[in-house]
Scaffold this motif. Structure first.
Motif, mmCIF file in Angstrom:
data_model
loop_
_atom_site.group_PDB
_atom_site.id
_atom_site.type_symbol
_atom_site.label_atom_id
_atom_site.label_comp_id
_atom_site.label_asym_id
_atom_site.label_seq_id
_atom_site.Cartn_x
_atom_site.Cartn_y
_atom_site.Cartn_z
ATOM 1 N N ASP A 84 0.812 -1.222 0.000
ATOM 2 C CA ASP A 84 0.000 0.000 0.000
ATOM 3 C C ASP A 84 0.841 1.265 0.000
ATOM 4 O O ASP A 84 0.362 2.327 -0.400
ATOM 5 N N VAL A 85 2.093 1.196 0.443
ATOM 6 C CA VAL A 85 2.943 2.401 0.434
ATOM 7 C C VAL A 85 4.119 2.251 -0.519
ATOM 8 O O VAL A 85 4.939 3.157 -0.648
ATOM 9 N N ASP A 89 8.634 0.393 6.305
ATOM 10 C CA ASP A 89 8.374 1.188 7.504
ATOM 11 C C ASP A 89 9.590 1.118 8.431
ATOM 12 O O ASP A 89 10.575 0.418 8.147
ATOM 13 N N ILE A 219 7.625 5.818 4.348
ATOM 14 C CA ILE A 219 6.515 6.645 4.810
ATOM 15 C C ILE A 219 7.005 8.035 5.178
ATOM 16 O O ILE A 219 6.423 9.051 4.768
ATOM 17 N N GLU A 223 6.033 11.488 3.121
ATOM 18 C CA GLU A 223 4.935 12.076 3.877
ATOM 19 C C GLU A 223 4.551 13.437 3.288
ATOM 20 O O GLU A 223 5.398 14.295 3.072
ATOM 21 N N TRP A 228 2.145 7.852 -2.907
ATOM 22 C CA TRP A 228 3.391 7.184 -2.524
ATOM 23 C C TRP A 228 4.378 7.197 -3.675
ATOM 24 O O TRP A 228 4.128 6.688 -4.759
ATOM 25 N N ASP A 346 -5.739 7.832 10.112
ATOM 26 C CA ASP A 346 -5.657 7.231 8.773
ATOM 27 C C ASP A 346 -5.043 5.833 8.842
ATOM 28 O O ASP A 346 -4.316 5.410 7.957
ATOM 29 N N ILE A 349 -0.991 5.550 8.783
ATOM 30 C CA ILE A 349 -0.138 6.155 7.752
ATOM 31 C C ILE A 349 0.597 7.357 8.332
ATOM 32 O O ILE A 349 1.796 7.540 8.122
ATOM 33 N N THR A 350 -0.123 8.168 9.084
ATOM 34 C CA THR A 350 0.511 9.288 9.798
ATOM 35 C C THR A 350 0.096 9.226 11.263
ATOM 36 O O THR A 350 -1.024 8.805 11.586
#
Length: 816
Positions: A84-85, A89, A219, A223, A228, A346, A349-350
């Motif tokens: 998804d990103v 991470d 991420i 950001e 992405w 979210d 995500i953040t």
């Protein structure tokens, strides 16, 4: 800061004992009663159901190696990344492991090769030392081999070597320094080759290992970009091959394009949160993250729906036991062990930072409620305040996250979290009242400084709040009143202090009323607050240099600001002590009856009284142990019999640490002017020093909240006139009297003198004079109290003058 003063919030903020527990020496304080507020529980987690509802970050159960066509070499490849990103991470330690491979012997050179494409955080521009260890890279990957089925691994080096020799991502994941790796970007596909001939004839496993540190990842890199960016995608490998020099193929895996995908991913992150019964607030379990080296792991709550609407405010509270005493052991001005709380709307995500905290105040002593009022008064770099208010997420679904950070040392048990509550306050828009009232020590004919806290329990900021005070005697006669101007301006959930002064001229019982007069107030139940207090006779003095309130302050040292503090503390060595010195004044006798301390922890300490004109010196009592059962309250000790003190010297009321431990003595601090400089410290029992001389600003101006209650004998006055030729005892004047009378007597020569008072039963009730005096004419005033300072009832009393050469008794009448 929005904070609402339901009963338990008031207690935590003010740290004041309830009125029924206040001994006569403790500050005269009255608090508002709890109000009927509409508080709805949105979510509650008691940590009794294990880890099922909670997630972990990094997720110790999630394997991020998987087959994917994202950026693949051909068909599918193995990718250590998030779809998804399109990247990775923080805080990963991910193994891609082969099955057991039997390496042949006698077949020539044995090599491992594969295709690799990677893009991760660039290596350091120059080597750096972190936590005492040297590093030259951040995120990266390497290849390892195991000869014991994967129980232990050895890094193997490719032809041409790695990009760096010591990558921080492996060090912070408990693997230590000096671990080489590839880092940065390959800018396309590369084909590393590893000579593993030295393992010929052995059964081995091969692992390709990717690691990331806590600070920078895909991420973070992307950001705010809106979508992405695949630049930092992590690591992709394919066509893994173990072959021999004679052309034999020992192992081959092309991620399942042909044949079965044989490589298996594994999450090797070393630390995680667990449920425990070792510590809990209620009833039996809590979550704990142990203080492991470089622990940087998070506990993530289930989804929580925050109510919407304009008539509500939402907060989170939780119980915390921060057994993290390694706050700054290396004294570099930076926190070594701490924890943070975040929220996300979210799904991770953040993350929005809410608070940062550490082992401070009562947290060091066990479980404490962490709520809005407990939050440090600080701001994040974007200017937003530390907070536990969640109203900004109204109408959204969020998750909460607790994150522990620790240095290489393993000091303390770790961070325990229990009983997390998300609650919504539905209240009135305009609701201002009186929270509490405190006073300076109350002495007859001495100004009393009153402090009243006006609180805004509404949802709206208010301005121009009128407030007034009245003082009444026990017959409700108006003894003084006034307006608390200028009118207060108070933010929602905030407070403002108002002060006023009143001087008692007659001993007795009194009442104080403080009330607000906001015309648009939607709730009048909390607008006024009464409390009763007693002004003692002149022979009783309540001594102290504080205003009855703890104040907050910050300390800057080495370029770092610490705080806020509302106390000061001794070190943890046996014999460390605090004291406050008192000067009785020009009196003949001083009898100490009670002492009191405003404690900020439950650490036991010894009461000690010292006497010396230049600082604490001579011990006057056998130490008495006090064991506070709560923090943020006054605790007191009443002497079984009044302690006679030297009338011509200062005396010191001390709190002494009886034994070395993890924590020292924490005493409330008053920073209000004037700064009286009567506070003393004895660090490690090495010797006493005044705060003014020992500490830096602003600690050197602290007035510790330590008080004493004394009974003083009336002063003897030398009358004018010639030396008398004979002894004489005169009739007291006035007579009858209430409450004071003067007794005159003559001495023709120096003599030992006592004047004693007896009731009608012949029982001695007090000694007014007991000392050697020169020849002369004298008078002494008696205030109608006994040896303990207690007022005597109306009646006939007898006073007797006795010397080595003369005795005489006379009668007096006390009428009330």
């Amino acid at each position: 800061m929005r904070a609402f003063f339901v009963c338990f919030l008031i207690i935590l903020f003010c740290g004041v004992a309830m009125a029924g527990n206040i001994s006569p020496t403790l500050p005269h304080t009255e608090k508002a009663v709890a109000l009927d507020m509409d508080i709805d529980t949105v979510a509650f987690f008691d940590m009794e159901s294990g880890t099922d509802e909670f997630a972990f970050y990094p997720n110790i159960d999630t394997v991020y190696w998987h087959t994917s066509d994202f950026g693949a070499y051909e068909g599918n490849s193995y990718w250590c990344g998030l779809e998804d990103v399109e990247g990775y991470d923080n805080r990963w330690l991910q193994y891609l492991e082969s099955p057991v491979i039997s390496l042949p012997s006698g077949a020539g050179e044995v090599t491992l090769s594969f295709q690799a494409s990677y893009n991760c955080e660039e290596p350091m521009e120059a080597p750096d030392t972190i936590g005492g260890e040297a590093y030259d890279g951040w995120d990266g990957w390497n290849v390892r081999i195991s000869t014991d089925g994967g129980d232990s691994w050895t890094v193997i080096v490719p032809d041409g070597g790695y990009d760096g020799t010591s990558f921080y991502a492996f060090g912070i994941n408990a693997e230590g320094s000096n671990i080489p790796a590839f880092g940065g970007a390959s800018d396309g596909w590369v084909s590393p080759v590893f000579d593993i001939s030295s393992y010929a004839g052995m059964d081995v496993k091969i692992a390709i290992v990717f690691a990331s540190d806590p600070a920078y990842c895909t991420i973070n890199h992307n950001e705010g970009a809106g979508s992405w960016d695949p630049d930092m995608f992590g690591l992709i490998v394919d066509n893994i091959l173990v072959s021999t020099g004679d052309g034999g193929i020992v192992f081959s895996d092309n991620a399942g394009d042909t044949g079965e995908a044989q490589m298996v991913g594994r999450n090797a992150h070393p630390y995680h949160w667990v449920t425990t019964e070792d510590e809990s607030f209620s009833p039996t379990h809590s979550f704990v993250a142990y203080a492991d080296p470089y622990a940087d792991i998070s506990l993530v709550s289930p989804p929580i729906r925050i109510p919407g609407g304009t008539d509500s405010l939402t907060f989170v509270s939780f119980y915390v036991y921060a057994d993290l005493p390694d706050v700054d052991s290396d004294e570099d001005g930076y926190l070594d062990d701490d924890y943070l709380v975040y929220a996300t709307n979210d799904d991770g995500i953040t993350w929005t930072p809410l608070i940062l905290d550490w082992a401070r105040d009562s947290y060091a002593e066990g479980w404490s409620l962490m709520e809005e009022d407990s939050v440090l008064a600080r701001n994040w770099s974007d200017g937003s305040p530390f907070r536990l208010e969640l109203t900004e997420f109204a109408g959204e679904t969020i998750r909460l996250r607790w994150n522990i950070n620790s240095d290489p040392d393993t000091i303390g048990g770790g961070l325990y979290i229990d009983d997390v509550t998300v609650y919504t306050y539905r209240g009135l828009h305009r609701d201002v009242g009186v929270g509490y009232i405190a006073t300076t020590p109350i002495i007859l004919n001495v100004d009393i400084n009153f402090t009243a806290m006006l609180i805004n329990e509404g949802l709206d900021d208010v301005s121009g709040v009128p407030a007034f005070y009245y003082i009444f005697d026990d017959e409700m006669n108006d003894m003084g009143h006034g307006a608390l101007a200028p009118w207060a301006n108070i933010a929602a959930g905030g407070f403002e202090y108002k002060t006023f002064t009143w001087r008692p001229t007659v001993a007795g019982d009194y009442s104080c009323l403080v009330y607000t007069g906001l015309t648009s107030d939607e709730n009048t139940a909390n607008d006024s607050l009464w409390f009763d207090f007693t002004v003692p006779e002149a022979s009783v003095r309540n001594l102290g240099y504080d205003d009855g309130m703890i104040d907050t302050f910050y300390v800057t040292a080495g370029g770092t600001t610490y705080g806020p503090f509302s106390y000061w503390f001794t070190d943890t060595t046996e014999g460390s002590a605090f004291a406050v010195g008192f000067t009785p004044g020009a009196v003949d006798t001083v009898r100490l009856t009670e002492v009191s301390y405003y404690v900020m922890t439950t650490v036991p300490f010894d009461v000690q009284i010292y006497s010396d004109a230049d600082g604490p010196d001579m011990e006057l009592i056998t130490p008495v142990r006090l064991e506070p059962d709560s923090a943020g309250v006054w605790v007191g000790y009443t002497f079984p019999a009044p302690l006679d003190l030297p009338a011509d010297e200062d005396f010191y009321v001390a709190a002494v640490l009886p034994e070395t431990g993890h924590y020292g003595i924490y005493i409330g601090a008053d920073m209000s002017t004037p700064h009286d400089h009567h506070s003393w410290v004895n660090p490690g029992g090495a010797g006493w020093a005044n705060f003014e001389d020992y500490y830096i600003d602003p600690v050197n101006d602290i007035d510790l909240l330590i008080r004493a209650k004394i009974y003083i004998g009336s002063g003897i006055t030398v009358e004018l006139g010639n030396t008398p030729k004979q002894y004489a005892l005169y009739q007291n004047f006035p007579n009858p009297f209430n409450p004071q009378t003067k007794i005159r007597f003559d001495l023709p020569k120096e003599d030992n003198v006592t004047i004693e008072l007896f009731n009608i039963l012949g029982e001695k009730v007090t000694t007014i004079v007991d000392k050697r005096l020169p020849a002369g004419r004298f008078s002494v005033t008696w205030d109608g109290t006994d040896d303990t300072g207690k007022p005597l009832p109306s009646g006939t009393y007898f006073y007797r003058l006795h010397t080595d050469n003369f005795t005489k008794m006379s009668k007096m009448l006390l009428l009330k």
